[in-house]
Design a protein around this motif. Structure first.
Motif, mmCIF file in Angstrom:
data_model
loop_
_atom_site.group_PDB
_atom_site.id
_atom_site.type_symbol
_atom_site.label_atom_id
_atom_site.label_comp_id
_atom_site.label_asym_id
_atom_site.label_seq_id
_atom_site.Cartn_x
_atom_site.Cartn_y
_atom_site.Cartn_z
ATOM 1 N N UNK A 117 46.418 40.045 55.085
ATOM 2 C CA UNK A 117 45.572 39.212 54.235
ATOM 3 C C UNK A 117 44.249 39.894 53.914
ATOM 4 N N UNK A 118 43.983 40.020 52.613
ATOM 5 C CA UNK A 118 42.709 40.538 52.145
ATOM 6 C C UNK A 118 41.918 39.417 51.491
ATOM 7 N N UNK A 119 40.709 39.185 51.974
ATOM 8 C CA UNK A 119 39.842 38.160 51.390
ATOM 9 C C UNK A 119 39.310 38.710 50.066
ATOM 10 N N UNK A 120 39.482 37.930 49.009
ATOM 11 C CA UNK A 120 39.114 38.384 47.675
ATOM 12 C C UNK A 120 37.744 37.923 47.241
ATOM 13 N N UNK A 121 37.100 38.766 46.437
ATOM 14 C CA UNK A 121 35.809 38.445 45.852
ATOM 15 C C UNK A 121 35.795 38.914 44.409
ATOM 16 N N UNK A 122 35.584 37.994 43.484
ATOM 17 C CA UNK A 122 35.433 38.361 42.077
ATOM 18 C C UNK A 122 34.075 39.031 41.913
ATOM 19 N N UNK A 123 34.054 40.158 41.200
ATOM 20 C CA UNK A 123 32.830 40.925 40.998
ATOM 21 C C UNK A 123 32.498 40.949 39.505
ATOM 22 N N UNK A 155 41.525 33.031 46.502
ATOM 23 C CA UNK A 155 40.931 33.421 47.772
ATOM 24 C C UNK A 155 41.229 34.864 48.170
ATOM 25 N N UNK A 156 42.236 35.457 47.567
ATOM 26 C CA UNK A 156 42.577 36.829 47.925
ATOM 27 C C UNK A 156 44.053 37.113 47.755
ATOM 28 N N UNK A 157 44.526 38.126 48.483
ATOM 29 C CA UNK A 157 45.910 38.575 48.358
ATOM 30 C C UNK A 157 46.495 38.831 49.747
ATOM 31 N N UNK A 158 47.784 38.545 49.895
ATOM 32 C CA UNK A 158 48.490 38.823 51.136
ATOM 33 C C UNK A 158 49.548 39.881 50.837
ATOM 34 N N UNK A 159 49.392 41.051 51.464
ATOM 35 C CA UNK A 159 50.271 42.194 51.228
ATOM 36 C C UNK A 159 51.408 42.216 52.234
ATOM 37 N N UNK A 160 52.629 42.375 51.730
ATOM 38 C CA UNK A 160 53.812 42.589 52.562
ATOM 39 C C UNK A 160 54.200 44.053 52.376
ATOM 40 N N UNK A 186 56.141 46.115 53.986
ATOM 41 C CA UNK A 186 57.557 46.469 54.097
ATOM 42 C C UNK A 186 58.338 46.148 52.826
ATOM 43 N N UNK A 187 57.971 45.098 52.130
ATOM 44 C CA UNK A 187 58.667 44.704 50.894
ATOM 45 C C UNK A 187 58.041 45.325 49.653
ATOM 46 N N UNK A 188 56.867 45.929 49.799
ATOM 47 C CA UNK A 188 56.191 46.541 48.661
ATOM 48 C C UNK A 188 55.734 45.503 47.648
ATOM 49 N N UNK A 189 55.207 44.391 48.157
ATOM 50 C CA UNK A 189 54.744 43.346 47.256
ATOM 51 C C UNK A 189 53.600 42.566 47.880
ATOM 52 N N UNK A 190 53.044 41.667 47.095
ATOM 53 C CA UNK A 190 51.974 40.797 47.567
ATOM 54 C C UNK A 190 52.110 39.447 46.904
ATOM 55 N N UNK A 191 51.367 38.512 47.444
ATOM 56 C CA UNK A 191 51.199 37.197 46.822
ATOM 57 C C UNK A 191 49.719 36.878 46.851
ATOM 58 N N UNK A 192 49.252 36.286 45.765
ATOM 59 C CA UNK A 192 47.864 35.853 45.677
ATOM 60 C C UNK A 192 47.712 34.513 46.367
ATOM 61 N N UNK A 193 46.555 34.304 46.968
ATOM 62 C CA UNK A 193 46.215 33.013 47.568
ATOM 63 C C UNK A 193 45.396 32.263 46.518
ATOM 64 N N UNK A 194 45.993 31.186 45.978
ATOM 65 C CA UNK A 194 45.370 30.458 44.875
ATOM 66 C C UNK A 194 45.215 28.978 45.220
ATOM 67 N N UNK A 195 44.432 28.305 44.437
ATOM 68 C CA UNK A 195 44.049 26.905 44.577
ATOM 69 C C UNK A 195 43.099 26.760 45.780
ATOM 70 N N UNK A 196 42.415 25.642 45.882
ATOM 71 C CA UNK A 196 41.537 25.436 47.036
ATOM 72 C C UNK A 196 42.276 25.445 48.378
ATOM 73 N N UNK A 197 43.601 25.327 48.342
ATOM 74 C CA UNK A 197 44.400 25.270 49.558
ATOM 75 C C UNK A 197 44.995 26.612 49.966
#
Length: 152
Positions: free
Chosen positions: A36-42, A63-68, A70-81
């Protein structure tokens, strides 16, 4: 691999867009992140304006991105939740900014909503990455990612 400059998110928030571009150009790609990488808009508009915007975006939208690694992919963490959505493929390739190596976050084949988006990241310090967002071939935004326990 870590860049010796030690640019953390606070320092990135204080930089202008041209300064962010210069830092991106001078930074190595680093290792592909894990976890998990905490994201910051610049926005590149000065510390005060950029901090307010980054806080609002983090609370309401991204809120950021979660990198997998082993699978060579990520998912963004979106919404207040922090819902994990908007998947991207992650790989090394040439940057559109300078043809140097970077880590590409490619949404073109994984997301109906963001298929026109491409992110590129490079390492600016231990556990910190600077990103550039493209909409089509147009650069639209910078962002930072901060990893607490960098493993790459």
């Amino acid at each position: 691999m870590s860049h010796g400059t030690g640019f953390d998110t606070g320092r990135l928030l204080a930089m202008s867009r041209p300064e962010l571009d210069r830092l991106f150009l001078a930074s190595p790609p680093g290792g592909i992140p894990r976890g998990k990488g905490i994201g910051t808009v610049l926005l590149g508009r000065g510390t005060k304006v950029s901090t307010v915007a980054a806080t609002l975006v983090r609370r309401l939208a991204w809120q950021g991105k979660v990198f997998d690694y082993d699978r060579g992919e990520l998912r963004n963490m979106v919404t207040p939740f922090g819902v994990r959505a908007v998947r991207a493929k992650v790989y090394r390739d040439e940057s559109w900014l300078d043809d140097g190596e970077c880590i590409v976050l490619d949404y073109s084949h994984t997301s109906l909503l963001a298929h026109w988006i491409r992110d590129e990241i490079r390492c600016t310090g231990h556990g910190t990455y600077l990103g550039v967002v493209y909409w089509g071939r147009h650069r639209i935004l910078h962002f930072g990612l901060s990893f607490r326990d960098p493993q790459s």
